[in-house]
Design a protein around this motif. Structure first.
Motif, PDB file in Angstrom:
ATOM      1  N   THR A 286      -1.847 -11.998 -10.426  1.00 48.84           N
ATOM      2  CA  THR A 286      -2.631 -13.386 -10.548  1.00 48.84           C
ATOM      3  C   THR A 286      -1.704 -14.373 -10.505  1.00 48.84           C
ATOM      4  OG1 THR A 286      -4.394 -12.096 -11.689  1.00 48.84           O
ATOM      5  CG2 THR A 286      -4.277 -14.466 -12.175  1.00 48.84           C
ATOM      6  N   TYR A 287      -0.262 -14.230 -11.195  1.00 43.40           N
ATOM      7  CA  TYR A 287       0.593 -15.248 -10.849  1.00 43.40           C
ATOM      8  C   TYR A 287       0.921 -15.308  -9.528  1.00 43.40           C
ATOM      9  CZ  TYR A 287       4.594 -18.238 -11.572  1.00 43.40           C
ATOM     10  OH  TYR A 287       5.590 -19.257 -11.357  1.00 43.40           O
ATOM     11  N   GLY A 288       1.070 -14.323  -9.043  1.00 44.53           N
ATOM     12  CA  GLY A 288       1.693 -14.309  -7.538  1.00 44.53           C
ATOM     13  C   GLY A 288       0.570 -15.099  -6.456  1.00 44.53           C
ATOM     14  N   ARG A 289      -0.703 -14.495  -6.615  1.00 49.21           N
ATOM     15  CA  ARG A 289      -1.561 -15.179  -5.999  1.00 49.21           C
ATOM     16  C   ARG A 289      -1.726 -16.694  -6.088  1.00 49.21           C
ATOM     17  NH1 ARG A 289      -5.406 -10.000  -7.183  1.00 49.21           N
ATOM     18  NH2 ARG A 289      -4.622  -8.891  -5.483  1.00 49.21           N
ATOM     19  N   LEU A 290      -1.709 -17.237  -7.266  1.00 51.78           N
ATOM     20  CA  LEU A 290      -1.683 -18.744  -7.583  1.00 51.78           C
ATOM     21  C   LEU A 290      -0.567 -19.320  -6.712  1.00 51.78           C
ATOM     22  CD1 LEU A 290      -3.331 -20.788  -8.386  1.00 51.78           C
ATOM     23  CD2 LEU A 290      -2.856 -20.025 -10.956  1.00 51.78           C
ATOM     24  N   SER A 291       0.559 -18.627  -7.060  1.00 52.11           N
ATOM     25  CA  SER A 291       1.871 -19.315  -6.385  1.00 52.11           C
ATOM     26  C   SER A 291       1.646 -19.209  -4.919  1.00 52.11           C
ATOM     27  CB  SER A 291       3.006 -18.416  -6.798  1.00 52.11           C
ATOM     28  OG  SER A 291       4.208 -19.013  -6.557  1.00 52.11           O
ATOM     29  N   VAL A 292       1.280 -18.186  -4.343  1.00 51.28           N
ATOM     30  CA  VAL A 292       1.365 -18.447  -2.741  1.00 51.28           C
ATOM     31  C   VAL A 292       0.277 -19.225  -2.412  1.00 51.28           C
ATOM     32  CG1 VAL A 292       0.256 -17.021  -0.972  1.00 51.28           C
ATOM     33  CG2 VAL A 292       1.744 -16.031  -2.433  1.00 51.28           C
ATOM     34  N   ALA A 293      -0.913 -19.655  -3.261  1.00 46.03           N
ATOM     35  CA  ALA A 293      -1.796 -20.571  -2.923  1.00 46.03           C
ATOM     36  C   ALA A 293      -1.461 -21.894  -2.766  1.00 46.03           C
ATOM     37  CB  ALA A 293      -3.065 -20.353  -3.753  1.00 46.03           C
ATOM     38  N   TRP A 294      -0.688 -22.158  -3.785  1.00 43.38           N
ATOM     39  CA  TRP A 294       0.244 -23.382  -3.733  1.00 43.38           C
ATOM     40  C   TRP A 294       1.256 -23.632  -2.498  1.00 43.38           C
ATOM     41  CZ3 TRP A 294      -1.552 -27.804  -6.271  1.00 43.38           C
ATOM     42  CH2 TRP A 294      -2.177 -27.662  -7.335  1.00 43.38           C
ATOM     43  N   GLY A 295       1.943 -22.580  -2.459  1.00 45.01           N
ATOM     44  CA  GLY A 295       2.751 -22.615  -1.410  1.00 45.01           C
ATOM     45  C   GLY A 295       2.106 -22.993  -0.066  1.00 45.01           C
ATOM     46  N   CYS A 296       0.824 -22.343   0.031  1.00 41.18           N
ATOM     47  CA  CYS A 296       0.177 -22.697   1.197  1.00 41.18           C
ATOM     48  C   CYS A 296      -0.314 -24.290   1.438  1.00 41.18           C
ATOM     49  CB  CYS A 296      -1.072 -21.482   1.430  1.00 41.18           C
ATOM     50  SG  CYS A 296      -0.441 -20.030   1.828  1.00 41.18           S
ATOM     51  N   VAL A 297      -0.719 -24.569   0.192  1.00 44.74           N
ATOM     52  CA  VAL A 297      -1.028 -26.123   0.195  1.00 44.74           C
ATOM     53  C   VAL A 297       0.056 -26.967   0.811  1.00 44.74           C
ATOM     54  CG1 VAL A 297      -1.391 -27.995  -1.471  1.00 44.74           C
ATOM     55  CG2 VAL A 297      -2.786 -25.833  -1.649  1.00 44.74           C
ATOM     56  N   GLY A 298       1.300 -26.450   0.448  1.00 42.81           N
ATOM     57  CA  GLY A 298       2.570 -27.031   0.848  1.00 42.81           C
ATOM     58  C   GLY A 298       2.635 -26.954   2.394  1.00 42.81           C
ATOM     59  N   ILE A 299       2.163 -25.799   2.816  1.00 43.17           N
ATOM     60  CA  ILE A 299       2.500 -25.784   4.231  1.00 43.17           C
ATOM     61  C   ILE A 299       1.378 -26.568   5.088  1.00 43.17           C
ATOM     62  CG2 ILE A 299       1.845 -23.832   6.099  1.00 43.17           C
ATOM     63  CD1 ILE A 299       2.921 -21.670   4.258  1.00 43.17           C
ATOM     64  N   LEU A 300       0.346 -26.464   4.631  1.00 40.88           N
ATOM     65  CA  LEU A 300      -0.803 -27.459   4.991  1.00 40.88           C
ATOM     66  C   LEU A 300      -0.070 -28.796   5.035  1.00 40.88           C
ATOM     67  CD1 LEU A 300      -3.778 -25.532   3.897  1.00 40.88           C
ATOM     68  CD2 LEU A 300      -3.581 -25.955   6.094  1.00 40.88           C
ATOM     69  N   ARG A 301       0.270 -29.505   3.951  1.00 40.15           N
ATOM     70  CA  ARG A 301       1.001 -30.719   3.931  1.00 40.15           C
ATOM     71  C   ARG A 301       1.763 -31.059   5.006  1.00 40.15           C
ATOM     72  NH1 ARG A 301       0.328 -31.276  -2.539  1.00 40.15           N
ATOM     73  NH2 ARG A 301      -1.987 -31.225  -2.566  1.00 40.15           N
ATOM     74  N   GLY A 302       2.959 -29.928   4.995  1.00 40.73           N
ATOM     75  CA  GLY A 302       3.818 -30.058   5.949  1.00 40.73           C
ATOM     76  C   GLY A 302       3.425 -30.410   7.182  1.00 40.73           C
ATOM     77  N   CYS A 303       2.330 -29.771   7.791  1.00 40.74           N
ATOM     78  CA  CYS A 303       1.491 -29.451   9.066  1.00 40.74           C
ATOM     79  C   CYS A 303       0.973 -30.866   9.401  1.00 40.74           C
ATOM     80  CB  CYS A 303       0.735 -28.385   9.284  1.00 40.74           C
ATOM     81  SG  CYS A 303       1.438 -26.586   9.272  1.00 40.74           S
TER      82      CYS A 303
END
Ligand code: FAD
Length: 365
Positions: free
Chosen positions: A222-239
């Motif tokens: 559950t921690y890992g999924r949330l962390s990956v979700a936020w990381g993917c928000v970052g990827i989208l922002r970078g893109c």
């Protein structure tokens, strides 16, 4: 949070592409991030952590994710290890291990095995009690950050159920072999770890005996999924950043790319994906901070949404940048490789879909 965001920005400092090409983040940079508490920023202050909320840690994770998914992956692993110790360990174990993680040591979490991928009930790593010791035997695959790690949180069969055990990588019998040439997150130190009759004090086993593997794994994931979700928000922002910057200045057919409607549609899609992924991650973190029972499913939903949208968004970024984003060193190309892996880890897209469908079936009238 502003200071932490600045710290992370300075730490990466435009070097993410070089780290990716080298397949390695310099040890001193990782140690600096760990010692600043940035890699597991939700650890409470009483254990030397920064005591951030899930929302605060999530926003920091998104920022790091917008710069370097390899470093963000280490945040996910360190945070997941710390959360597993915090949640599954006794007070004494929290006191023993958490200050090490907030003080500069690195940790990784090992569930997956060659035959136990999506189906973690097949884990056959064994933790066997032997007097005041336990003996650990088995092999874990694709452990993110294990190449750099001082400690591993390892899940295995134990006393008729399952348990997690904290293993210093320097213990005799532990062998760490680098995964060669991963598709993405190339500097995240993925490794295969072999445990050959590794003897550890019984106090290294977190929590009691014979727990359910599903419960243990869900806690950590559950921690890992949330962390990956936020990381993917970052990827989208970078893109979104590289796409809008490029589309405003690159001209074809007498006008900027952004003024061609089919390109504008790509930009709109990316902007909406970034917005909705961030909203799902914010919601899940709010559930976490409020200790809502919806937290587990909200984390799955955020991870599913953000990872699928990041994979699509990174593809869009390569499409709009075209030859300007088509080399390994380009942000869009790196995001494209990194984002795809986010659909596989911490419960693949399909496994998330099964969980979300089951939730809908049991909660809808
Ligand atoms: P499989 O389980 O073999 O699945 C193959 C495909 O079948 C997938 O598309 C999957 O979604 C689909 N599938 C499987 N079962 C079903 C089903 N019931 N219904 C529908 N579709 C299904 N592991 C760790 O323990 N720690 C880590 O730190 C870690 N980091 C990783 C980092 C990276 C970059 C990668 C690639 C992997 C990492 N892993 C880690 C392993 C990861 O958790 C597994 O790869 C993942 O769980 C999928 O397992 P698998 O690769 O064996 O695929």
């Amino acid at each position: 949070l502003t200071d932490l965001v600045r710290f992370a920005g300075d730490l990466v400092g435009g070097r993410a592409g070089d780290w990716d090409a080298a397949g390695e983040i310099p040890r001193e940079s990782i140690t600096a991030a760990a010692a600043a508490g940035v890699l597991c920023a939700q650890v409470p202050t009483e254990y030397g952590g920064l005591g951030l909320t899930s929302t605060g840690n999530g926003r920091l994770t998104a920022h790091v994710g917008s710069l370097c998914s390899s470093l963000r992956s280490l945040m996910t692993s360190q945070g997941m290890a710390a959360w597993s110790i915090q949640r599954l360990g006794s007070r004494g174990q929290r006191r023993a291990y958490l200050p090490r993680l907030t003080g500069g040591e690195l940790a990784a979490v090992a569930f997956s095995e060659a035959s136990a991928g999506s189906d973690l009930s097949l884990i056959d790593t064994e933790i066997v009690a032997d007097g005041d010791s336990v003996v650990l035997s088995g092999r874990k695959v694709w452990t993110t950050g294990a190449w750099y790690a001082d400690l591993l949180v390892v899940f295995g069969q134990y006393a008729g159920g399952a348990a997690a055990v904290v293993v210093p990588t320097a213990t005799p019998g532990v062998t760490v072999d680098r995964v060669p040439d991963p598709l993405g997150c190339r500097a995240a130190g993925h490794a295969t770890v072999t445990f050959d009759s590794v003897r550890l004090p019984a106090g290294a086993v977190l929590g009691g005996a014979g727990q359910s593997v599903e419960l243990l794994v869900t806690t950590a994931l559950t921690y890992g999924r949330l962390s990956v979700a936020w990381g993917c928000v970052g990827i989208l922002r970078g893109c979104l950043h590289v796409v809008t910057a490029h589309a405003k200045v690159r001209e074809q057919f007498g006008k900027p790319l952004a003024r061609h409607q089919l390109v504008a549609r790509h930009i709109a899609g990316l902007a909406v994906d970034e917005h909705t992924a961030a909203a799902a991650a914010e919601h899940a973190s709010r559930c976490w901070d409020e200790r809502s029972p919806d937290m587990v499913v909200a984390a799955v939903r955020a991870k599913y949404l953000a990872s699928t949208q990041a994979a699509r968004g990174a593809g869009t970024a390569v499409q709009v940048l075209a030859s300007a984003g088509a080399r390994d060193g380009d942000f869009a190309a790196r995001a494209y490789r990194d984002a795809k892996l986010m659909e596989i880890i911490e419960g693949s897209t399909e496994i998330c879909q099964l969980i979300l469908a089951e939730h809908a079936l049991t909660t809808s009238a």
